[in-house]
Design an enzyme around this catalytic site. Structure first.
Site, PDB file in Angstrom:
ATOM      1  N   HIS A  59       0.870  -1.186   0.000  1.00  0.00           N
ATOM      2  CA  HIS A  59       0.000   0.000   0.000  1.00  0.00           C
ATOM      3  C   HIS A  59       0.905   1.234   0.000  1.00  0.00           C
ATOM      4  O   HIS A  59       1.742   1.394   0.895  1.00  0.00           O
ATOM      5  CB  HIS A  59      -0.924  -0.010   1.230  1.00  0.00           C
ATOM      6  CG  HIS A  59      -1.872  -1.171   1.207  1.00  0.00           C
ATOM      7  ND1 HIS A  59      -2.007  -2.040   2.253  1.00  0.00           N
ATOM      8  CD2 HIS A  59      -2.700  -1.603   0.222  1.00  0.00           C
ATOM      9  CE1 HIS A  59      -2.905  -2.974   1.925  1.00  0.00           C
ATOM     10  NE2 HIS A  59      -3.344  -2.716   0.699  1.00  0.00           N
ATOM     11  N   GLU A  62       1.788   3.705   3.037  1.00  0.00           N
ATOM     12  CA  GLU A  62       2.242   3.158   4.324  1.00  0.00           C
ATOM     13  C   GLU A  62       3.761   3.271   4.383  1.00  0.00           C
ATOM     14  O   GLU A  62       4.507   2.341   4.051  1.00  0.00           O
ATOM     15  CB  GLU A  62       1.734   1.717   4.452  1.00  0.00           C
ATOM     16  CG  GLU A  62       0.205   1.680   4.402  1.00  0.00           C
ATOM     17  CD  GLU A  62      -0.391   0.282   4.446  1.00  0.00           C
ATOM     18  OE1 GLU A  62       0.369  -0.695   4.541  1.00  0.00           O
ATOM     19  OE2 GLU A  62      -1.629   0.184   4.380  1.00  0.00           O
ATOM     20  N   HIS A 151       3.238  -3.404   6.961  1.00  0.00           N
ATOM     21  CA  HIS A 151       2.156  -2.437   6.682  1.00  0.00           C
ATOM     22  C   HIS A 151       1.991  -1.478   7.851  1.00  0.00           C
ATOM     23  O   HIS A 151       2.479  -1.724   8.956  1.00  0.00           O
ATOM     24  CB  HIS A 151       0.818  -3.173   6.522  1.00  0.00           C
ATOM     25  CG  HIS A 151       0.703  -3.968   5.274  1.00  0.00           C
ATOM     26  ND1 HIS A 151      -0.154  -3.643   4.253  1.00  0.00           N
ATOM     27  CD2 HIS A 151       1.344  -5.103   4.877  1.00  0.00           C
ATOM     28  CE1 HIS A 151      -0.047  -4.522   3.275  1.00  0.00           C
ATOM     29  NE2 HIS A 151       0.858  -5.426   3.628  1.00  0.00           N
ATOM     30  N   GLU A 215       1.440  -5.299  11.081  1.00  0.00           N
ATOM     31  CA  GLU A 215       0.827  -3.968  11.165  1.00  0.00           C
ATOM     32  C   GLU A 215       1.585  -3.191  12.235  1.00  0.00           C
ATOM     33  O   GLU A 215       1.675  -3.616  13.387  1.00  0.00           O
ATOM     34  CB  GLU A 215      -0.649  -4.093  11.552  1.00  0.00           C
ATOM     35  CG  GLU A 215      -1.521  -4.742  10.482  1.00  0.00           C
ATOM     36  CD  GLU A 215      -1.737  -3.858   9.261  1.00  0.00           C
ATOM     37  OE1 GLU A 215      -1.423  -2.650   9.330  1.00  0.00           O
ATOM     38  OE2 GLU A 215      -2.222  -4.377   8.243  1.00  0.00           O
TER      39      GLU A 215
END
Ligand SMILES: O=C(O)CCC(=O)N[C@@H](CCC(=O)O)C(=O)O
Ligand code: ZN
Length: 335
Positions: A59, A62, A151, A215
């Site tokens: 992404h 990010e 991410h 994450e």
């Protein structure tokens, strides 16, 4: 520093390096494989037998994980980090990284494990290319395979740093890998219970790697990531790359485990999510709560004790995941 260490600069400016291979004075070989893709290979006598894939920027907005990979790569290219593992660095969606957006046309992280074949556009092509980079990298027999796909999340989170562990029928989640994640600063792990179409699911399901989506905090633009503290993860990654990782016992050191109760799928434009726009990941939802409604009077009502929500996003395309309802897991099925 070797010029190929500047993979991020090359990627941001969409440049192909004139020299595709460079070698450090210690015999570490850096090889540019294509846009946003660089392989690091230690001298044969130093090789510890681990193949480590580190990806970020799947992404494009990010940026903290992209900056982390850049620091690691600089360390390798200037000789401060002494690799004993083969490492593949991948920046997932260069076009989206250049624009600072999650994606351009569609979310690459929904195009793996065959999905790109059912789609078109450059993100579908890039997903196929990323699969191929990973397939070639993980094709050497009798080596240990590890993939971290890094991410940051759209929203804030009650648990800042956590991992998602893919699922494959007949394969058990590894307690040792969880202990390693705890040592790297992860506070929680979500154990998936069905196959998926993300990058880490592809390398886990098809290439036999231990693979995780990590994450690491909230997504912010380049240079604005002071609040994302990646020190523990960075230190651990350096140890993994240098093969100096201390033996971890199987203790999970307070790591919280969750499993998926249900994925909330958005079926139509009538989908409505009954959550405040600023709700944080891991917020608890009480039994009986009406979470979402969709066409044909579909209602998502919380039935599970101890349920929490992660990744709520009503803006996804129809047919995709608009949130995950999770519950605490006892860890009894770990290997
Ligand atoms: O913050 C969000 O809503 C999404 C953050 C994000 O990009 N998460 C990954 C998780 C991938 C996985 O399920 O392993 C994603 O949604 O692609
Ligand atoms: Zn992401």
């Amino acid at each position: 520093m070797l010029a190929l260490g500047k993979l991020l600069e090359l990627t941001l400016t969409d440049h192909e390096p004139a020299e595709k291979t460079q070698v450090t004075p210690k015999g570490v070989r850096l090889r540019w494989l294509g846009e946003g893709a660089l392989e690091v290979r230690p001298a044969e006598s130093e090789d510890c037998g681990l193949d480590l894939l580190l990806s970020a920027g799947i992404h494009g907005n990010e940026t903290a994980p992209i900056e982390l990979l850049e620091r690691l790569l600089h360390g390798v290219a200037n000789g401060q980090i002494k690799p004993r593992a083969r490492v593949l660095f991948l920046f997932g969606n260069p076009a989206a990284i250049r624009k600072g957006e999650r994606f351009i046309e569609q979310d690459i992280n929904r195009l793996f494990n065959g999905r790109h074949e059912l789609s078109s556009g450059f993100e579908a092509l890039r997903a196929a290319e990323l699969e191929q980079f990973a397939r070639v990298f993980f094709s050497k027999p009798e080596r240990t395979r590890l993939h971290y796909d890094l991410h940051t999340a759209i929203r804030g989170s009650k648990i800042e740093q956590f991992a998602l562990y893919p699922f494959k029928e007949g394969r058990k989640h590894s307690r040792r890998e969880l202990a390693r994640l705890a040592a790297a600063g992860m506070e929680a792990v979500l154990l998936q219970s069905k196959p998926s179409i993300t990058f880490s699911a592809f390398t886990y399901e098809q290439l036999d790697a231990e693979a995780f989506t990590l994450e690491l905090g909230k997504a912010r633009p380049f240079g604005q990531n002071e609040q994302v503290n990646l020190d523990k993860l960075e230190a651990r990654l350096v140890q993994i790359i240098e093969h100096t990782e201390p033996e971890t016992d199987a203790s999970l050191d307070g790591l919280k485990l969750f499993s998926v109760a249900r994925e909330i799928i958005k079926h139509s434009d009538s989908f409505h999510l009954h959550l405040p726009a600023d709700i944080e990941n891991f917020s608890e939802l009480s039994k009986g709560y009406l979470l979402a409604e969709d066409l044909a009077e579909t209602r998502w009502v919380v039935e599970e004790e101890g349920a929490r929500i992660i990744f709520p996003n009503p803006k996804v395309r129809n047919g995709l995941r608009a949130g995950i309802l999770i519950v605490p897991d006892s860890g009894q099925r770990l290997e």
